[in-house]
Design a protein around this motif. Structure first.
Motif, PDB file in Angstrom:
ATOM      1  N   ARG A 250       0.684  -1.186  -0.024  1.00  0.00           N
ATOM      2  CA  ARG A 250       0.128   0.038   0.088  1.00  0.00           C
ATOM      3  C   ARG A 250       0.866   1.203  -0.026  1.00  0.00           C
ATOM      4  O   ARG A 250       0.374   2.308   0.315  1.00  0.00           O
ATOM      5  CB  ARG A 250      -0.875   0.241   1.249  1.00  0.00           C
ATOM      6  N   VAL A 251       2.255   1.207  -0.349  1.00  0.00           N
ATOM      7  CA  VAL A 251       2.936   2.261  -0.598  1.00  0.00           C
ATOM      8  C   VAL A 251       2.468   3.172  -1.532  1.00  0.00           C
ATOM      9  O   VAL A 251       2.590   4.656  -1.346  1.00  0.00           O
ATOM     10  CB  VAL A 251       4.303   1.916  -0.724  1.00  0.00           C
ATOM     11  N   ASP A 252       1.734   2.917  -2.777  1.00  0.00           N
ATOM     12  CA  ASP A 252       1.347   3.772  -3.558  1.00  0.00           C
ATOM     13  C   ASP A 252       0.366   4.731  -3.247  1.00  0.00           C
ATOM     14  O   ASP A 252       0.229   5.850  -3.447  1.00  0.00           O
ATOM     15  CB  ASP A 252       1.014   2.872  -4.845  1.00  0.00           C
ATOM     16  N   GLU A 253      -0.471   4.020  -2.230  1.00  0.00           N
ATOM     17  CA  GLU A 253      -1.795   4.663  -1.541  1.00  0.00           C
ATOM     18  C   GLU A 253      -0.987   5.879  -0.735  1.00  0.00           C
ATOM     19  O   GLU A 253      -1.524   7.036  -0.624  1.00  0.00           O
ATOM     20  CB  GLU A 253      -2.445   3.870  -0.974  1.00  0.00           C
ATOM     21  N   LEU A 254      -0.171   5.539  -0.062  1.00  0.00           N
ATOM     22  CA  LEU A 254       0.670   6.430   0.861  1.00  0.00           C
ATOM     23  C   LEU A 254       1.235   7.663   0.208  1.00  0.00           C
ATOM     24  O   LEU A 254       0.978   8.937   0.611  1.00  0.00           O
ATOM     25  CB  LEU A 254       1.698   5.622   1.605  1.00  0.00           C
ATOM     26  N   ALA A 255       2.178   7.336  -0.911  1.00  0.00           N
ATOM     27  CA  ALA A 255       2.275   8.187  -1.783  1.00  0.00           C
ATOM     28  C   ALA A 255       1.686   9.186  -2.369  1.00  0.00           C
ATOM     29  O   ALA A 255       1.651  10.448  -2.441  1.00  0.00           O
ATOM     30  CB  ALA A 255       3.345   7.625  -2.750  1.00  0.00           C
ATOM     31  N   GLU A 256       0.397   8.586  -2.832  1.00  0.00           N
ATOM     32  CA  GLU A 256      -0.576   9.366  -3.544  1.00  0.00           C
ATOM     33  C   GLU A 256      -1.204  10.552  -2.576  1.00  0.00           C
ATOM     34  O   GLU A 256      -1.526  11.462  -2.786  1.00  0.00           O
ATOM     35  CB  GLU A 256      -1.867   8.357  -3.943  1.00  0.00           C
ATOM     36  N   ARG A 257      -1.443  10.149  -1.177  1.00  0.00           N
ATOM     37  CA  ARG A 257      -1.814  11.029  -0.034  1.00  0.00           C
ATOM     38  C   ARG A 257      -0.994  12.089   0.027  1.00  0.00           C
ATOM     39  O   ARG A 257      -1.170  13.275   0.409  1.00  0.00           O
ATOM     40  CB  ARG A 257      -2.204  10.088   1.285  1.00  0.00           C
ATOM     41  N   THR A 258       0.495  11.692   0.067  1.00  0.00           N
ATOM     42  CA  THR A 258       1.473  12.690   0.422  1.00  0.00           C
ATOM     43  C   THR A 258       1.421  13.561  -0.901  1.00  0.00           C
ATOM     44  O   THR A 258       1.786  14.973  -0.874  1.00  0.00           O
ATOM     45  CB  THR A 258       2.792  12.037   0.412  1.00  0.00           C
ATOM     46  N   ARG A 259       1.382  13.205  -2.281  1.00  0.00           N
ATOM     47  CA  ARG A 259       1.331  14.162  -3.171  1.00  0.00           C
ATOM     48  C   ARG A 259       0.179  15.175  -3.040  1.00  0.00           C
ATOM     49  O   ARG A 259       0.198  16.275  -3.712  1.00  0.00           O
ATOM     50  CB  ARG A 259       1.042  13.365  -4.455  1.00  0.00           C
ATOM     51  N   ALA A 260      -0.940  14.796  -2.354  1.00  0.00           N
ATOM     52  CA  ALA A 260      -2.138  15.519  -2.267  1.00  0.00           C
ATOM     53  C   ALA A 260      -1.796  16.746  -1.499  1.00  0.00           C
ATOM     54  O   ALA A 260      -2.563  17.754  -1.788  1.00  0.00           O
ATOM     55  CB  ALA A 260      -3.566  14.575  -1.765  1.00  0.00           C
ATOM     56  N   VAL A 261      -0.943  16.684  -0.705  1.00  0.00           N
ATOM     57  CA  VAL A 261      -0.584  17.896   0.376  1.00  0.00           C
ATOM     58  C   VAL A 261       0.378  18.579  -0.344  1.00  0.00           C
ATOM     59  O   VAL A 261       1.184  19.524   0.390  1.00  0.00           O
ATOM     60  CB  VAL A 261      -0.198  17.343   1.791  1.00  0.00           C
ATOM     61  N   GLY A 262       0.864  18.461  -1.617  1.00  0.00           N
ATOM     62  CA  GLY A 262       1.683  19.169  -2.427  1.00  0.00           C
ATOM     63  C   GLY A 262       3.248  18.808  -2.302  1.00  0.00           C
ATOM     64  O   GLY A 262       4.262  19.486  -2.896  1.00  0.00           O
ATOM     65  N   VAL A 263       3.411  17.552  -1.802  1.00  0.00           N
ATOM     66  CA  VAL A 263       4.886  16.984  -2.014  1.00  0.00           C
ATOM     67  C   VAL A 263       4.966  15.962  -2.961  1.00  0.00           C
ATOM     68  O   VAL A 263       4.369  14.895  -2.896  1.00  0.00           O
ATOM     69  CB  VAL A 263       5.477  16.453  -0.586  1.00  0.00           C
ATOM     70  N   PRO A 264       5.663  16.144  -4.014  1.00  0.00           N
ATOM     71  CA  PRO A 264       6.023  15.211  -5.066  1.00  0.00           C
ATOM     72  C   PRO A 264       6.676  13.863  -4.690  1.00  0.00           C
ATOM     73  O   PRO A 264       7.684  14.145  -3.768  1.00  0.00           O
ATOM     74  CB  PRO A 264       6.794  15.852  -6.100  1.00  0.00           C
ATOM     75  N   VAL A 265       6.141  12.816  -5.064  1.00  0.00           N
ATOM     76  CA  VAL A 265       6.678  11.615  -4.367  1.00  0.00           C
ATOM     77  C   VAL A 265       7.113  10.561  -5.567  1.00  0.00           C
ATOM     78  O   VAL A 265       6.300  10.528  -6.311  1.00  0.00           O
ATOM     79  CB  VAL A 265       5.880  10.781  -3.255  1.00  0.00           C
ATOM     80  N   LEU A 266       8.256  10.187  -5.694  1.00  0.00           N
ATOM     81  CA  LEU A 266       8.589   9.119  -6.513  1.00  0.00           C
ATOM     82  C   LEU A 266       8.913   8.084  -5.994  1.00  0.00           C
ATOM     83  O   LEU A 266       9.872   7.614  -4.871  1.00  0.00           O
ATOM     84  CB  LEU A 266       9.951   9.530  -7.466  1.00  0.00           C
ATOM     85  N   VAL A 267       8.258   6.713  -6.492  1.00  0.00           N
ATOM     86  CA  VAL A 267       8.454   5.336  -5.779  1.00  0.00           C
ATOM     87  C   VAL A 267       9.001   4.488  -6.660  1.00  0.00           C
ATOM     88  O   VAL A 267       8.739   4.437  -7.948  1.00  0.00           O
ATOM     89  CB  VAL A 267       6.974   4.783  -5.556  1.00  0.00           C
ATOM     90  N   ASP A 268      10.003   3.780  -6.504  1.00  0.00           N
ATOM     91  CA  ASP A 268      10.562   2.590  -7.437  1.00  0.00           C
ATOM     92  C   ASP A 268      11.019   1.379  -6.498  1.00  0.00           C
ATOM     93  O   ASP A 268      11.354   1.622  -5.268  1.00  0.00           O
ATOM     94  CB  ASP A 268      11.887   3.157  -8.003  1.00  0.00           C
ATOM     95  N   VAL A 269      10.956   0.402  -7.051  1.00  0.00           N
ATOM     96  CA  VAL A 269      11.065  -0.778  -6.220  1.00  0.00           C
ATOM     97  C   VAL A 269      12.056  -1.634  -6.900  1.00  0.00           C
ATOM     98  O   VAL A 269      12.201  -2.017  -8.121  1.00  0.00           O
ATOM     99  CB  VAL A 269       9.817  -1.746  -6.271  1.00  0.00           C
ATOM    100  N   ALA A 270      13.354  -2.596  -6.379  1.00  0.00           N
ATOM    101  CA  ALA A 270      14.146  -2.884  -6.967  1.00  0.00           C
ATOM    102  C   ALA A 270      14.040  -4.449  -6.529  1.00  0.00           C
ATOM    103  O   ALA A 270      13.703  -4.571  -5.131  1.00  0.00           O
ATOM    104  CB  ALA A 270      15.572  -2.554  -6.689  1.00  0.00           C
TER     105      ALA A 270
END
Length: 371
Positions: A250-270
């Motif tokens: 559910r990291v993508d959901e967390l990143a989406e909520r953070t983007r909603a408050v104006g913080v760009p978030v990039l997620v990558d998985v290795a």
């Protein structure tokens, strides 16, 4: 078979003693093949007396009486019977032990009387043998009672340990319920008010034909997510068998909520994502959540980069931002950082949080084998 070995060795030693005494005693008859067979039967019976005490006692008693009648090796014929009587009494066969004792004593004395032994010799042997057999019976009973006492003490210790574990589990359950009540009373109402107020603001803005601000929408979404997570946490506290559904999936959901408050978030998985232990999965999610919260609160205009790396033996999570944190402004660990460090170290991992000229980085490593 190892437990029977001492009995077999004792039988062999007693058999050698009997044959040697018969050869050296002046009033003993010559030892024949039948007598050797009787000694061997006694040896085999003693080897099996731990498993079959009554049968072994009967064989030993009959064999030694027969040997005494045929060879007359003296009081040494009583030694194997004494050993069998002790084992039988120790195994709980008190009646058989007493019967064998009386039978051997009666046969032994009858043989001495029938062969015209002197009265002095009979008087000397009778109390001696009687005392030996009484001592063997009593020693067997004492050994059995001691064994029962030790088993009872061990059982009590096991029961006390089980009771302590149950008491600890009950107290832990009561503490979880208390924490759940406190969380519900202190947080649920406040978050609900925030969510309702944000919802009213969005509704009024739309009612007046205006587009709600991104900040207001983010507050509404974040408060709703906080309510859901709080309910999940309360459910886990009230019922520890339930598993928290929060995890790295559910990291993508967390990143989406953070983007909603104006913080760009990039997620990558290795690496190849795979099933993780529940504790590690949840701890990884919480580390990312806390790190993104700190970025939104303290980093100012910044972009966050979330990196999750799956390796065969460990899981690595890093959250970096390019905000204004710098070595000239040392980081003062707060409750969030301490909580992350405790959560990670509790699973055997390490957490590093530091700033440099390029921003601030939180890096957590979890050893999957230990977890």
């Amino acid at each position: 078979m190892r437990r029977d070995l001492p009995y077999a060795l004792s039988g062999l030693a007693l058999g050698a003693l009997l044959l040697g005494n018969a050869a050296l005693a002046p009033d003993a008859a010559a030892v024949g093949a039948v007598d050797v067979v009787l000694v061997l039967a006694m040896t085999v019976a003693l080897a099996a007396c731990r498993r079959y005490p009554v049968v072994a006692l009967g064989v030993v008693t009959v064999a030694m009486l027969a040997l005494h009648v045929r060879v007359h090796p003296g009081v040494s014929a009583a030694f194997p019977v004494l050993a069998a009587v002790y084992v039988a009494a120790w195994r709980g066969q008190r009646a058989a032990a007493a019967a064998a004792s009386f039978a051997f004593l009666g046969g032994f004395l009858a043989r001495d009387i029938s062969t015209a032994q002197t009265g002095q010799l009979i008087v000397e042997r009778t109390p001696l043998l009687l005392g030996w057999f009484v001592a063997a019976n009593i020693a067997g009973l004492v050994a059995r009672q001691r064994r029962a006492y030790l088993e009872q003490v061990e059982q009590r210790a096991i029961e006390a340990e089980r009771t302590r574990e149950e008491m600890a589990l009950r107290r832990a359950g009561e503490e979880r319920l208390r924490i759940a009540r406190d969380l519900h009373d202190s947080l649920t109402h406040s978050i609900s008010v925030i969510k309702v107020q944000a919802g009213i603001g969005v509704h009024l803005a739309r009612k007046h034909g205006e587009e709600p601000s991104a900040t207001l929408l983010a507050i509404q979404e974040a408060s709703g997510a906080a309510m859901r997570e709080l309910r999940t946490t309360l459910d886990v506290l009230r019922s520890p068998a339930d598993q928290d559904r929060l995890g790295l999936a559910r990291v993508d959901e967390l990143a989406e909520r953070t983007r909603a408050v104006g913080v760009p978030v990039l997620v990558d998985v290795a690496g190849q994502p795979r099933e993780l232990p529940d504790e590690v999965d949840q701890a990884g999610y919480r580390v990312i959540q806390e790190a993104l919260t700190n970025v939104a609160r303290h980093a100012g205009p910044a972009t966050a980069h979330v990196h999750v790396e799956y390796a065969p033996a460990q899981l690595t999570i890093s959250v970096a931002d390019d905000g204004r944190a710098a070595p000239a402004h040392p980081v003062t660990p707060g409750v969030g950082l301490r909580g992350m460090r405790e959560r990670v170290s509790g699973l055997g991992g390490t957490l590093r949080a530091a700033g440099d000229d390029n921003g601030f980085t939180v890096r957590a490593t979890f050893p999957l084998e230990r977890a």
